[in-house]
Scaffold this active site. Structure first.
Site, PDB file in Angstrom:
ATOM      1  CB  SER A 266      -0.889   0.009   1.242  1.00  0.00           C
ATOM      2  OG  SER A 266      -0.098   0.287   2.384  1.00  0.00           O
ATOM      3  CE  LYS A 267      -0.980   7.670   0.140  1.00  0.00           C
ATOM      4  NZ  LYS A 267      -0.032   8.274   1.082  1.00  0.00           N
ATOM      5  NE  ARG A 268      -2.610   3.517   5.186  1.00  0.00           N
ATOM      6  CZ  ARG A 268      -3.165   2.316   5.179  1.00  0.00           C
ATOM      7  NH1 ARG A 268      -2.765   1.392   6.016  1.00  0.00           N
ATOM      8  NH2 ARG A 268      -4.143   2.028   4.337  1.00  0.00           N
ATOM      9  CG  ASP A 271       3.560   7.308   2.710  1.00  0.00           C
ATOM     10  OD1 ASP A 271       4.117   7.515   1.613  1.00  0.00           O
ATOM     11  OD2 ASP A 271       2.365   7.578   2.942  1.00  0.00           O
ATOM     12  CD  GLU A 289      -1.506  11.434   2.323  1.00  0.00           C
ATOM     13  OE1 GLU A 289      -0.627  10.611   2.553  1.00  0.00           O
ATOM     14  OE2 GLU A 289      -2.713  11.136   2.198  1.00  0.00           O
TER      15      GLU A 289
END
Ligand code: GLU
Length: 510
Positions: A266-268, A271, A289
């Site tokens: 995921s994008k998370r 990050d 964001e």
């Protein structure tokens, strides 16, 4: 059997930045279309207006352009099956939903949001935290299957808000052949009565995807594995609408997994672990964001595409580097693995490094110019191209030209004098002073001329060349790094080289 022209589609919902898994779906569609001399369609699935995000469609189109995987038909260029935005096709769907009701495969449901909520809280148990509107529950709800016919007529005549739901069989085996997974089977008993047409007349994804794949003559439908649970609904719709003979062949692509663990990347995760997941920078207009993308972080599109091709596919050999033409030739859906593919940023960097080595220096310079501009540095593209050529061997990312070549753009402020001091001497100091005067007289400031004069003077002063190179490097760069020192001098040019020598001497003496 009639030989149909291959037509595939990428059908994203415009809900945000494009995940690298989405780009891989684009790629596999593109490769398959090119290989079979077919058509590749971009269709924007924007029927869920609550999830619609402004700018996402343009972003998707730009991503395809950047990757060199452009669609043949789509909202940006039209085509024989336009419009390619589902919201603009709204009127086409109702007739099919009504046809399903008429033939007993779907029904009107009049339940209000409150009634649905009531049902959910009433039936909720620990084992079933989110009860579904299914073949059992529908008996207790307000729909054209549970109500007397006259009641339904009355409600419809009064314009009562309603949706149309598919009537899933209580227990029926539905199977299909997936190009990657082979035979896949479902029992309809586990699937709920999905809404097909919403109260506002907008179709849901389930109805729209089937109707459009049919109307757009799609022959093969490739999409992420997360859509596998929806497949029985779609298969039944193809059957119930009487189109089964035209149903596309399906392939559900394996998930891309996060590097640490088995979950979907995921994008998370990006990050958290410090790498991009979106193809390009994305600024979410709702939350403001900002998310960095592969493009802006300095990945080359051909490297990105090659890396994505290898996430879940190989040609059966050890080969990892493929041009797009080679991929078109060699790709086969049957060789895509069932299991998820772990994303590995080191591998992505390796791919990028390979393509940076091959890339033309002028092109690297053009890509690097925005980075320089951001840093407030002015330089000609020609100068930057020379630098790119000198440092690219050390770069995984285009943006790393800065890390390995920043000293080409500004004089050192500090010097690693600790590295020079132990062997620094008055004679060496004199050497650099004299050499600076010699350099002044050089009409040719080429690498060989500079190096030749350096050696000549060192020999005449009886100093080992090897002992002068490190101080010279530190004068030019500030530290013990960078490409071969005479290359640096040649690139900096006469004026700057002399200036740096003169600037460094007092620091070396101190
Ligand atoms: N609109 C769906 C998505 O956003 C498409 C799924 C499909 O290709 O059928 O992924």
């Amino acid at each position: 059997m009639e030989h149909k022209k291959v037509r595939v589609r990428f059908a994203p919902s415009p809900t945000g930045g494009l995940h690298l898994g989405g780009v891989r779906t684009v790629l596999f569609n593109y490769l398959f279309a090119r290989q079979h001399k077919g058509d590749f369609v971009l269709r924007i699935e924007d029927t869920d207006q609550t999830r619609y995000v402004a700018g996402a469609e343009e972003y998707i189109i730009e991503c395809l352009r950047w990757c060199g995987l452009e669609a043949d038909e789509g909202p940006h260029k039209g085509g024989p099956y336009a419009p390619y935005r589902q919201s603009e096709r709204k009127e086409m769907y109702r007739q099919y939903a009504e046809q399903l009701v008429k033939n007993g495969y779907a029904y009107y449901a009049f339940d209000t949001p409150e009634e649905l909520e009531e049902m959910r809280s009433r039936l909720k148990t620990e084992e079933h935290p989110s009860p579904q509107y299914n073949h059992i529950v529908r008996q207790q709800m307000r729909n054209s299957l549970s109500l007397p016919a006259e009641e339904t007529e009355k409600l419809l005549a009064a314009g009562t808000p309603h949706v149309i739901r598919i009537k899933m069989p209580a227990s029926e085996e539905v199977s299909f052949t997936d190009m990657i997974r082979g035979e896949v089977q479902f029992n309809t008993g586990t699937v709920d009565d999905k809404v097909l047409l919403k109260a506002d007349g907008m179709p849901t994804y389930h109805l729209a995807v089937v109707v459009d794949d049919y109307l757009m003559k799609i022959t093969h439908a490739f999409r992420g594995e997360e859509w596998l649970p929806s497949a029985p609904v779609h298969i039944l719709l193809w059957r119930y609408l009487g189109w089964e003979a035209d149903m596309p062949q399906w392939a559900h692509l394996p998930l891309i997994l996060r590097p640490d663990g088995n979950g979907k990347l995921s994008k998370r995760d990006g990050d958290r672990l410090g790498f991009p997941v979106y193809a390009m920078n994305w600024l979410d207009p709702r939350s403001n964001e900002f998310t960095r993308g592969f493009r802006e972080m300095g990945y080359l599109p051909e490297a990105f595409v090659n890396m994505l091709a290898m996430l879940g596919w190989n040609d059966g050999t050890e080969q990892e580097l493929f041009t797009l033409d080679e991929l078109v030739e060699k790709f086969s859906m049957e060789r895509v693995h069932h299991a998820g593919a772990k994303f590995n940023i080191e591998k992505a960097n390796w791919f990028n490094h390979q393509y940076i080595l091959k890339a033309d220096n002028q092109r690297l310079a053009a890509l690097f110019m925005p980075v320089l501009k951001e840093k407030g540095v002015q330089a000609s593209e020609e100068y930057v191209a020379t630098i790119a050529g000198l440092v690219k061997e050390r770069c995984n990312l285009v943006n790393e030209i800065w890390d390995h070549g920043f000293f080409f753009f500004r004089q050192p402020e500090t010097y690693d004098t600790a590295a020079v001091k132990p062997k620094w001497s008055e004679v060496k100091r004199q050497f650099f002073l004299d050499w600076a005067s010699v350099l002044e007289t050089l009409s040719d400031f080429s690498l060989s001329a500079v190096e030749e004069s350096f050696k000549q003077l060192a020999t005449s002063m009886n100093i080992k060349v090897g002992e002068l190179q490190l101080p010279f490097r530190i004068m030019l760069c500030g530290g013990k790094f960078g490409p071969p020192v005479f290359n640096i001098a040649e690139t900096l040019g006469k004026h700057e080289t002399i200036a740096r020598i003169m600037k460094a001497l007092p620091a070396f003496d101190a």
